[in-house]
Design a protein around this motif. Structure first.
Motif, PDB file in Angstrom:
ATOM      1  N   LEU A  32     -46.870 -65.963 -50.164  1.00  0.00           N
ATOM      2  CA  LEU A  32     -45.413 -66.120 -50.160  1.00  0.00           C
ATOM      3  C   LEU A  32     -44.957 -66.662 -48.805  1.00  0.00           C
ATOM      4  CD1 LEU A  32     -42.801 -65.581 -51.815  1.00  0.00           C
ATOM      5  CD2 LEU A  32     -42.691 -63.350 -50.668  1.00  0.00           C
ATOM      6  N   GLN A  33     -44.187 -67.755 -48.827  1.00  0.00           N
ATOM      7  CA  GLN A  33     -43.734 -68.394 -47.595  1.00  0.00           C
ATOM      8  C   GLN A  33     -42.298 -68.014 -47.262  1.00  0.00           C
ATOM      9  OE1 GLN A  33     -46.507 -72.435 -47.985  1.00  0.00           O
ATOM     10  NE2 GLN A  33     -44.369 -72.598 -47.385  1.00  0.00           N
ATOM     11  N   GLU A  34     -41.966 -68.143 -45.976  1.00  0.00           N
ATOM     12  CA  GLU A  34     -40.646 -67.726 -45.505  1.00  0.00           C
ATOM     13  C   GLU A  34     -39.516 -68.514 -46.159  1.00  0.00           C
ATOM     14  OE1 GLU A  34     -40.423 -68.265 -41.306  1.00  0.00           O
ATOM     15  OE2 GLU A  34     -41.322 -70.264 -41.348  1.00  0.00           O
TER      16      GLU A  34
ATOM     17  N   GLN B 225     -41.967 -61.885 -56.183  1.00  0.00           N
ATOM     18  CA  GLN B 225     -42.313 -62.204 -54.800  1.00  0.00           C
ATOM     19  C   GLN B 225     -43.335 -61.219 -54.243  1.00  0.00           C
ATOM     20  OE1 GLN B 225     -38.292 -62.193 -53.205  1.00  0.00           O
ATOM     21  NE2 GLN B 225     -38.342 -64.414 -52.906  1.00  0.00           N
TER      22      GLN B 225
ATOM     23  N   ILE C 175     -45.703 -62.277 -45.106  1.00  0.00           N
ATOM     24  CA  ILE C 175     -45.005 -63.542 -45.328  1.00  0.00           C
ATOM     25  C   ILE C 175     -45.653 -64.601 -44.438  1.00  0.00           C
ATOM     26  CG2 ILE C 175     -42.787 -64.740 -45.287  1.00  0.00           C
ATOM     27  CD1 ILE C 175     -42.892 -62.381 -47.253  1.00  0.00           C
TER      28      ILE C 175
ATOM     29  N   LEU D  78     -37.855 -66.955 -49.257  1.00  0.00           N
ATOM     30  CA  LEU D  78     -37.041 -65.746 -49.143  1.00  0.00           C
ATOM     31  C   LEU D  78     -35.562 -66.107 -49.084  1.00  0.00           C
ATOM     32  CD1 LEU D  78     -39.041 -63.617 -46.544  1.00  0.00           C
ATOM     33  CD2 LEU D  78     -39.378 -63.842 -49.005  1.00  0.00           C
TER      34      LEU D  78
END
Length: 335
Positions: free
Chosen positions: A188-190, A182, A158, A193
């Motif tokens: 994929l960025q925090e 995902q 992440i 989430l």
């Protein structure tokens, strides 16, 4: 949006100009806060492409030997030591891999990592790599506890939303907590989430004894909260701290209010708590507040669940609150 600037030393860690007196062997000594500065720039050298790829492109790079084909991550070598120093070239690897060890968990971090704890620290072998990358580990299900991530657990890289070109710009979470989309997405960025809906534990239907136990524990905790708010020493443990906390148990729910030294407990449901605590038996929390066992240990041993990882700092303050009250009471008794 203007760039958010951060300082190497956060303001809250810079002490004030002041002095104090300590007494040793009946002699007074004056202590003064002072400083020593050592600021410098350091080059990432041959690892610059690795960190630039993380910062600017959200990619993970390794180096592949032109002779044996081994892929090392991070790309710490420009020539392979196993192949008479044959040259290596940069290659991109997957952002999914498996833990090659069970990671230890840091709950009580130094000031440098205080805003990141609790976190795991372990090594992941990413798909396409032959060596392991050292990373921090988190969970979206609440607080990270032993057994949640272990050797063989599949994890996903992440990327932090704000990156500066450091290894802390990335961390891993288990792929089991992500959607299939995902898991396959690169970079994929925090912020993508779901941190807002951790998996809260479910308790069985309470018995009459459970209900009676809840009422008794709540009564004792409320009385204890009054003493804590009246204690000068205990108040210092939560000075400057403000939290409204929902506590859920098998037989009932109540609220904890922390307000800059004031500590209050009410049988009330909060519509928008700062975070949630859950324990099957309220005596778990009562024992902690009575200094009969650390609340932090209850979290680590999975007897007490909290909904936000970074609120472990609040749990630590509750332990100090209990300890400071007991210390004050012992000092009064000794006099």
């Amino acid at each position: 949006m203007p760039e958010k600037r951060q300082k190497l030393i956060p303001d809250e860690f810079i002490p004030e100009i002041r002095s104090r007196v300590i007494t040793l062997d009946n002699q007074d000594y004056l202590l003064q806060n002072d400083t020593m500065y050592t600021f410098y720039e350091r080059s990432m050298g041959e690892l610059s492409p690795f960190f630039l790829a993380i910062k600017n492109e959200k990619r993970i790079l390794g180096c592949k030997c032109s002779k044996c084909g081994i892929v090392r991550v991070p790309p710490m070598m420009t020539h392979c030591p196993d192949c008479e120093f044959a040259p290596t070239g940069l290659v991109e690897v997957s952002q999914v891999g498996k833990m090659n060890t069970t990671p230890p968990i840091t709950y009580f971090a130094t000031s440098l990592f205080l805003d990141k704890a609790p976190f795991g620290r372990g090594r992941v072998i990413l798909e396409g790599a032959d060596t392991a990358l050292s990373v921090m580990l988190y969970t979206t299900t609440g607080i990270l506890v032993p057994g949640l991530i272990k050797k063989g657990t599949e994890v996903k890289i992440i990327f932090r939303d704000e990156r500066v070109g450091q290894i802390s710009d990335i961390y891993c979470v288990p792929t089991s907590e992500l959607t299939p989309e995902q898991v396959t997405k690169k970079g994929l960025q925090e912020s993508e989430l779901n941190w807002a809906k951790p998996k809260e534990p479910q308790f069985p239907k309470p018995t009459d004894n459970d209900t009676a136990n809840f009422k008794q524990c709540l009564k004792e905790m409320q009385a204890l909260a009054v003493k804590m708010s009246q204690s000068k020493r205990a108040r210092k443990a939560i000075e400057g701290w403000r939290r409204n906390i929902t506590v859920r148990t098998k037989a009932g729910e109540f609220a904890i209010y922390i307000n800059n030294g004031d500590f209050r407990i009410e049988e009330k449901k909060l519509s928008s708590p700062d975070f949630i605590m859950a324990c099957e038996d309220p005596k778990t929390l009562l024992d902690g507040l009575m200094y009969k066992g650390a609340i932090t240990d209850s979290v680590i041993m999975k007897r007490l669940w909290i909904s936000k990882n970074l609120e472990f700092n609040t749990i630590f303050k509750l332990d100090r609150l209990a300890r400071f009250l007991v210390m004050e009471q012992k000092e009064k008794t000794a006099k």
